[in-house]
Design an enzyme around this catalytic site. Structure first.
Site, PDB file in Angstrom:
ATOM      1  N   CYS A 131       0.859  -1.187   0.000  1.00 27.68           N
ATOM      2  CA  CYS A 131       0.000   0.000   0.000  1.00 27.68           C
ATOM      3  C   CYS A 131       0.893   1.234   0.000  1.00 27.68           C
ATOM      4  O   CYS A 131       1.661   1.447   0.940  1.00 27.68           O
ATOM      5  CB  CYS A 131      -0.920   0.010   1.224  1.00 27.68           C
ATOM      6  SG  CYS A 131      -1.763   1.606   1.404  1.00 27.68           S
ATOM      7  N   CYS A 134       0.364   3.711   2.964  1.00 31.39           N
ATOM      8  CA  CYS A 134       1.068   3.347   4.209  1.00 31.39           C
ATOM      9  C   CYS A 134       2.562   3.220   3.977  1.00 31.39           C
ATOM     10  O   CYS A 134       3.325   3.174   4.930  1.00 31.39           O
ATOM     11  CB  CYS A 134       0.611   1.987   4.740  1.00 31.39           C
ATOM     12  SG  CYS A 134      -1.108   1.856   5.169  1.00 31.39           S
ATOM     13  N   CYS A 148      -6.887  -1.374   1.548  1.00 36.70           N
ATOM     14  CA  CYS A 148      -6.296  -0.934   2.813  1.00 36.70           C
ATOM     15  C   CYS A 148      -7.323  -0.035   3.490  1.00 36.70           C
ATOM     16  O   CYS A 148      -7.799   0.937   2.885  1.00 36.70           O
ATOM     17  CB  CYS A 148      -5.011  -0.155   2.543  1.00 36.70           C
ATOM     18  SG  CYS A 148      -4.522   0.865   3.939  1.00 36.70           S
ATOM     19  N   HIS A 151      -6.369   3.741   3.910  1.00 37.63           N
ATOM     20  CA  HIS A 151      -6.257   4.608   2.730  1.00 37.63           C
ATOM     21  C   HIS A 151      -7.312   4.346   1.673  1.00 37.63           C
ATOM     22  O   HIS A 151      -7.328   4.995   0.627  1.00 37.63           O
ATOM     23  CB  HIS A 151      -4.841   4.516   2.141  1.00 37.63           C
ATOM     24  CG  HIS A 151      -3.810   5.060   3.062  1.00 37.63           C
ATOM     25  ND1 HIS A 151      -3.107   4.256   3.935  1.00 37.63           N
ATOM     26  CD2 HIS A 151      -3.419   6.332   3.315  1.00 37.63           C
ATOM     27  CE1 HIS A 151      -2.291   5.016   4.662  1.00 37.63           C
ATOM     28  NE2 HIS A 151      -2.476   6.269   4.303  1.00 37.63           N
ATOM     29  N   LYS A 299     -13.747   9.644  10.791  1.00 40.16           N
ATOM     30  CA  LYS A 299     -12.367   9.886  10.380  1.00 40.16           C
ATOM     31  C   LYS A 299     -12.332  11.221   9.618  1.00 40.16           C
ATOM     32  O   LYS A 299     -13.246  11.512   8.848  1.00 40.16           O
ATOM     33  CB  LYS A 299     -11.952   8.739   9.449  1.00 40.16           C
ATOM     34  CG  LYS A 299     -10.480   8.601   9.327  1.00 40.16           C
ATOM     35  CD  LYS A 299     -10.103   7.369   8.548  1.00 40.16           C
ATOM     36  CE  LYS A 299      -8.692   7.595   8.058  1.00 40.16           C
ATOM     37  NZ  LYS A 299      -8.047   6.465   7.517  1.00 40.16           N
ATOM     38  N   LYS A 302     -10.697  14.810   3.501  1.00 40.48           N
ATOM     39  CA  LYS A 302     -10.969  15.972   2.644  1.00 40.48           C
ATOM     40  C   LYS A 302     -12.340  15.836   1.998  1.00 40.48           C
ATOM     41  O   LYS A 302     -13.068  16.811   1.855  1.00 40.48           O
ATOM     42  CB  LYS A 302      -9.878  16.099   1.585  1.00 40.48           C
ATOM     43  CG  LYS A 302      -8.588  16.604   2.186  1.00 40.48           C
ATOM     44  CD  LYS A 302      -7.606  17.079   1.119  1.00 40.48           C
ATOM     45  CE  LYS A 302      -6.277  17.383   1.776  1.00 40.48           C
ATOM     46  NZ  LYS A 302      -5.171  16.577   1.295  1.00 40.48           N
TER      47      LYS A 302
END
Ligand code: MSP
Length: 509
Positions: A131, A134, A148, A151, A299, A302
């Site tokens: 990933c 990460c 993941c 992400h 979480k 954006k």
């Protein structure tokens, strides 16, 4: 006569990826590290606080390409943004490491060469799901619907000839060190999580090189490869204290505390100790893992538009209040929730109406009593005991990373002072009784000002200026260690107090 050796306190934050400007999560860890560093400095320890930036790797290479900048130019810009933010937040780091520093790169190469020569690193093949978000390989178990979860993207299948760090052989030794708390993972639930991970599968040797990533440190023994970004990054904790990559590990090492977020716990509890064992260095004393800052339970992202920019918080509340709001947001170690609305409520309650109001009230009363002599001894033994206990709790909380609880306890102590004012109504008192009551409040305010010093240093200094308007007396007070400061009776009189500016102006809503 030999003087006792000064205790050392080496603390680190993770080095943040220089792929974007700093966000609130970075500010959270860095403020916490700063609070701990300041707390230990006040105990006259030899403190070293390291933070910095992780500037290599595919993620940064790709972002730089996208923005049309060369990677160095790109990370230089980001580095300024981080440094500016830390300055605004009064972060007193001792060193700011960047993995593109020449000294760091040279030491990493030196270390890799040494590890290669002694057989800790060897050439093999590595295959795995990678990933890029990460910058880590993932196991199938780590993925949710093939993606993941941190992400929300599918990892890339990588298979390449690679240099590997012998890790599998270290598994039993590592488990033992974690079980015995020689390498303490805190809070307890994270220790359990790591032990269950380590006991649940066999560790594989770890790839420490990348073939197609140009933006990295070339392996000294094979320049077709660059160092894997985590290998490069971990070594910052050593190069940041002037290690040259040789077998001589600086005396400051190991860190007493390394603060990390929960998403980077596993690498810090596997790859990092493996690297250290190969280098012959001690493992960190405590790896403390904190949770994430969520916005309204979600979480921050954006796309959801719920990201809090630390600069906006500073603009609205000021630097000290931002530090306070971050540290009081919830249990350090668990996920905590933060929204601008909630932050504003806490600001009004704890800072404007709480600390700010109490300080103004007490100092105003002291000014009005200036001509009278304060009684500084045996005023109210109950009050003295309360303060003693408050200090015991304060130490216990901070030494156990319960930073929010230390603040909460201080806030409760302020409420006790408010209640004491309400109950005794000193303005209706006269003579000795009045002098006694006001002394208790003034002395309590001095203790509170010491307790908040690591958390909100500017405010603490402002109150000290009001409590000790005489510069000499103030300098004497500020030169105390925390142990000296907590003795009852530091205020000598109220003749030299001076009520000053409003500490936390009420917000215009
Ligand atoms: N570069 C690596 C660390 C290398 S250390 C040898 C890295 N960088 S990062 O910028 O992605 O993350 C740095 C830290 O920020 C991590 O500890 C992570 O947990 C923390 N946070 C990221 N988002 C966060 C929140 N929303 N809340 C709290 N901390 C968060 O990983």
């Amino acid at each position: 006569m030999s003087t006792p050796k000064q205790k050392k306190f080496y603390i680190t934050t993770p080095i943040y990826y220089a792929n974007a400007k700093p966000h609130i999560g970075h500010a959270y860890t860095t403020v916490a590290a700063d609070v701990l560093a300041r707390f230990h400095k006040l105990q006259n320890e030899k403190v070293f606080f390291l933070t910095g930036l992780d500037e290599h790797g595919l993620k940064i290479q790709r972002i730089a390409e996208k923005t049309g900048k060369n990677p160095q130019e790109f990370v230089d810009g980001i580095s300024e943004e981080f440094k500016n933010l830390w300055k605004k937040l009064n972060i007193q780091y001792d060193s700011f490491i960047r993995t593109t520093d020449q000294k760091h790169k040279k030491a990493v190469q030196e270390a890799l060469q040494g590890l290669y020569e002694k057989g800790s690193i060897y050439k093999g093949t590595y295959e795995g799901l990678y990933c890029v978000g990460c910058e880590q390989y993932k196991t199938k178990n780590d993925l949710v619907d093939g993606k993941c979860s941190d992400h929300n993207m599918e990892p890339e299948l990588l298979k390449e000839e690679s240099y590997l760090l012998k890790t599998a052989d270290l598994q039993a030794k590592l488990i033992k060190k974690i079980e015995d708390d020689e390498f303490k993972i805190a809070p307890e639930k994270y220790k359990k999580e790591i032990l269950s991970f380590l006991n649940g599968q066999e560790l594989k040797d770890i790839s420490i090189s990348r073939k197609n990533v140009r933006w990295g440190i070339p392996l000294p023994f094979d320049n077709q490869y660059t160092a894997y970004v985590w290998m490069d990054a971990f070594l910052n904790y050593l190069t940041g204290i002037n290690w040259d990559g040789s077998e001589n590990i600086p005396d400051l090492f190991p860190p007493e505390v390394q603060l990390i977020g929960k998403d980077i716990l596993r690498v810090h509890a596997t790859m990092w100790p493996a690297v250290l064992m190969h280098l012959g260095a001690d493992l960190p004393r405590t790896l403390f893992t904190h949770g994430h800052i969520l916005a309204g339970g979600k979480k921050m992202s954006k796309t959801l538009g719920n990201v809090i920019d630390p600069n906006d918080m500073i603009k609205k509340f000021g630097a000290d209040a931002t530090r306070y709001l971050l540290m009081s947001a919830g249990t350090f170690g668990e996920d905590v929730d933060l929204t601008m609305e909630r932050a504003a409520e806490i600001y009004q309650a704890d800072l404007a109406n709480g600390l700010g109001n109490l300080a103004a009230r007490v100092l105003a009363m002291a000014e009005k009593t200036k001509s009278e002599k304060l009684k500084t001894k045996n005023n109210n033994p109950g009050f003295e005991v309360k303060i003693k206990n408050a200090w015991l709790d304060y130490y216990k909380f901070i030494n156990n990373f319960k930073l929010n609880e230390a603040l909460e306890m201080t806030r409760r102590f302020m409420s006790t002072c408010d209640e004491y004012v309400e109950k005794n109504k000193p303005w209706q008192m006269e003579g000795g009784e009045k002098a006694k009551t006001i002394y208790n409040l003034l002395e309590s305010l001095r203790h509170i000002t010491w307790m908040i010093k690591p958390f909100i240093p500017e405010t603490s200094d402002k109150i000290f200026t009001q409590l000790f308007a005489d510069e000499k007396e103030r300098a004497a007070e500020l030169s105390k260690t925390l142990a000296e400061a907590q003795k009852w009776g530091g205020m000598k009189s109220c003749a030299k107090t001076k009520k000053g500016e409003n500490l936390f102006p009420r917000l215009k809503i």
